[in-house]
Design a protein around this motif. Sequence first.
Motif, PDB file in Angstrom:
ATOM      1  N   ALA A 354       0.830  -1.208   0.000  1.00 19.13           N
ATOM      2  CA  ALA A 354       0.000   0.000   0.000  1.00 19.13           C
ATOM      3  C   ALA A 354       0.863   1.255   0.000  1.00 19.13           C
ATOM      4  CB  ALA A 354      -0.935  -0.009   1.209  1.00 19.13           C
ATOM      5  N   GLY A 355       1.945   1.238   0.793  1.00 20.36           N
ATOM      6  CA  GLY A 355       2.846   2.379   0.836  1.00 20.36           C
ATOM      7  C   GLY A 355       3.579   2.589  -0.476  1.00 20.36           C
ATOM      8  N   ALA A 356       3.999   1.487  -1.091  1.00 22.49           N
ATOM      9  CA  ALA A 356       4.695   1.585  -2.380  1.00 22.49           C
ATOM     10  C   ALA A 356       3.768   2.185  -3.443  1.00 22.49           C
ATOM     11  CB  ALA A 356       5.188   0.209  -2.819  1.00 22.49           C
ATOM     12  N   ILE A 357       2.506   1.750  -3.434  1.00 23.87           N
ATOM     13  CA  ILE A 357       1.530   2.295  -4.386  1.00 23.87           C
ATOM     14  C   ILE A 357       1.335   3.792  -4.158  1.00 23.87           C
ATOM     15  CG2 ILE A 357      -0.919   2.261  -5.043  1.00 23.87           C
ATOM     16  CD1 ILE A 357      -0.840  -0.784  -4.453  1.00 23.87           C
ATOM     17  N   LYS A 375       0.739  -1.743 -13.882  1.00 23.49           N
ATOM     18  CA  LYS A 375       1.815  -0.779 -13.691  1.00 23.49           C
ATOM     19  C   LYS A 375       2.836  -1.252 -12.652  1.00 23.49           C
ATOM     20  CE  LYS A 375      -0.737   3.429 -14.945  1.00 23.49           C
ATOM     21  NZ  LYS A 375      -1.103   4.794 -14.532  1.00 23.49           N
ATOM     22  N   MET A 376       2.327  -1.920 -11.608  1.00 21.49           N
ATOM     23  CA  MET A 376       3.197  -2.374 -10.515  1.00 21.49           C
ATOM     24  C   MET A 376       2.950  -3.862 -10.276  1.00 21.49           C
ATOM     25  SD  MET A 376       2.662   0.945  -7.972  1.00 21.49           S
ATOM     26  CE  MET A 376       4.097   0.594  -6.947  1.00 21.49           C
ATOM     27  N   PRO A 377       3.352  -4.699 -11.245  1.00 20.85           N
ATOM     28  CA  PRO A 377       3.009  -6.127 -11.164  1.00 20.85           C
ATOM     29  C   PRO A 377       3.631  -6.852  -9.970  1.00 20.85           C
ATOM     30  CG  PRO A 377       4.546  -5.704 -12.973  1.00 20.85           C
ATOM     31  CD  PRO A 377       4.075  -4.381 -12.488  1.00 20.85           C
ATOM     32  N   LEU A 378       4.897  -6.572  -9.667  1.00 21.31           N
ATOM     33  CA  LEU A 378       5.530  -7.246  -8.535  1.00 21.31           C
ATOM     34  C   LEU A 378       4.897  -6.827  -7.211  1.00 21.31           C
ATOM     35  CD1 LEU A 378       9.362  -7.388  -9.299  1.00 21.31           C
ATOM     36  CD2 LEU A 378       7.811  -9.301  -8.900  1.00 21.31           C
ATOM     37  N   THR A 379       4.646  -5.536  -7.069  1.00 17.96           N
ATOM     38  CA  THR A 379       4.021  -5.030  -5.848  1.00 17.96           C
ATOM     39  C   THR A 379       2.671  -5.684  -5.620  1.00 17.96           C
ATOM     40  OG1 THR A 379       5.142  -2.895  -6.081  1.00 17.96           O
ATOM     41  CG2 THR A 379       3.208  -2.960  -4.647  1.00 17.96           C
ATOM     42  N   TRP A 456      13.601   0.173  -5.182  1.00 17.52           N
ATOM     43  CA  TRP A 456      13.900  -1.172  -4.653  1.00 17.52           C
ATOM     44  C   TRP A 456      13.798  -1.233  -3.137  1.00 17.52           C
ATOM     45  CZ3 TRP A 456      17.585  -2.404  -1.087  1.00 17.52           C
ATOM     46  CH2 TRP A 456      18.601  -1.483  -0.853  1.00 17.52           C
ATOM     47  N   THR A 457      14.053  -0.107  -2.443  1.00 19.93           N
ATOM     48  CA  THR A 457      13.946  -0.120  -0.980  1.00 19.93           C
ATOM     49  C   THR A 457      12.500  -0.316  -0.518  1.00 19.93           C
ATOM     50  OG1 THR A 457      13.853   2.301  -1.030  1.00 19.93           O
ATOM     51  CG2 THR A 457      15.996   1.271  -0.549  1.00 19.93           C
ATOM     52  N   LEU A 458      11.541  -0.039  -1.386  1.00 23.12           N
ATOM     53  CA  LEU A 458      10.138  -0.291  -1.092  1.00 23.12           C
ATOM     54  C   LEU A 458       9.682  -1.641  -1.636  1.00 23.12           C
ATOM     55  CD1 LEU A 458       8.568   3.217  -1.896  1.00 23.12           C
ATOM     56  CD2 LEU A 458       9.509   2.382   0.264  1.00 23.12           C
ATOM     57  N   LEU A 459      10.227  -2.012  -2.784  1.00 15.69           N
ATOM     58  CA  LEU A 459       9.801  -3.256  -3.430  1.00 15.69           C
ATOM     59  C   LEU A 459      10.414  -4.492  -2.768  1.00 15.69           C
ATOM     60  CD1 LEU A 459       8.233  -4.613  -5.709  1.00 15.69           C
ATOM     61  CD2 LEU A 459      10.228  -4.264  -7.191  1.00 15.69           C
TER      62      LEU A 459
END
Length: 496
Positions: A354-357, A375-379, A456-459
């Motif tokens: 949620a934070g990364a989004i 847009k953010m498949p891994l997340t 990457w620090t968020l993912l």
Amino acid sequence: MIVNDIRPLVAPLISILCAVLILWRGDNTFLRRLFSISAAIIKWIIVFSMLPGSLAGKIYVTELIPFTPGISFLLRVDGLGMFFGMISSTLWIITTVYAIGYMEGEHARKRFFAFFALCVSTTIGIAFAGNLFTLFVFYEMLTVCTYPLILHDETPEAMKAGRKYLIYTLTGGSFILFATAMTFYSAGTVTFSEPGILSISTGVGLLAAIFAMFMLGFGVKAAIMPLHGWLPSAMVAPTPVSALLHAVAVVKAGVFGITRIIYNIFGVSLLKEMALKGMPVAEFLMWAAMITIICASLMALMQDNLKKRLAYSTISQLSYIVLGVSLLTPNGALGGIVHIANQAFMKITMFFAAGAIYKKTHKKNISEMHGIGHKMPLTMATFTIASLGMMGLPPTAGFISKWYLCLGALDAGKMVVVVVLLVSSFLNAAYFLPIVYRAYFMKPQDGNLKTDEAHWTLLAPCVICALYTIGLGLFADLPFVPLALARGAVMQFFGV
């Protein structure tokens, strides 16, 4: 076997030292990050170094200040304490990396990371507390240390949420203090060294009053309804704080405290004896947990804000733990205790996602997240894995929790608990699957399908915790994993 050791004291002191260093030199970004990461790793090494001995039955003890006979500042690492300490120290490393990425460019980072470290220090102190007095001291310190993090944004909404948090939690702390005094008066001790220190000779009425006050006190941070009001409001805090609140520190301190009261202060035998004398306080707690599970899930269905939906989900999931330990069966206790870890990894994955989004798109509401999975498949893949875990689908960690909770309910002859768990799983699906559907099966509103993941620090923390969610399900019975640690704590509680 009791072993006098300095490590139970050093573990919380590492984070306090980290906070002091950050307040001293935290204006330097490099040093602030170095202090935070180094302290997290060193703490984990110290806690992990006690794990082999703990699994072999050793109990590490540090006694600092004896105040009166029966009351001292005592740190004691038993099976349950090691379990909670390992979860907290492991997740602190991951959350620190995430917080460094998330807070980049934000204001008051020195203050944020200093109190962030203090929160984890007090959490380890709660885990390693050897008696009710020490637990109370660290429990109240956690309240005070978390307050600046909740109002970090310094908006009127954040200030209001902070005041609400203090009112709820400090009031709860007052109940704990009074109940601790009554326990000492009745038992002559407040230590966690035995599976139950109170006896029926105290009187059923007084025992019920002590139990009720403890549940009111710890129930605030455990978010048992109607004591939950502070938790959704606290979602105004930055996402790393939300993750800290929901997975590592505050709410887990509440359910940890309830577990200590049930199994170390009252004990299974006494609670069953009280039930035979017409005072089934554990069953009352069981019903409160079941009501919370269903009501919080229904409230989650009505939330469009993603973090608030996750907050109500947390309220529901915390009561899984309370439900398990209130069944007074080994399997029920095992399911409840292991869910402290399983829920932590699943829920922290969701908050990280949620934070990364939000950091990438500035979207907070579910209704705005059309096609975010493109847009953010891994997340979103990590969020989906955690969602399946919350539903209890194999091979995720959530399945392990619900499996043992159902076994514990059947052992206790409580079929209604199994029904509530099944209904809860369907409700979990009802409020998580629409998010997944919207992310993958609806097109972005701007028509842009280009992949654009967060830093990457968020993912990376999202991916690591999602892998844990699967790994804790696939490899549940291996040594050094939460289920094995939880099983050791249960063996101590039930004397097997």
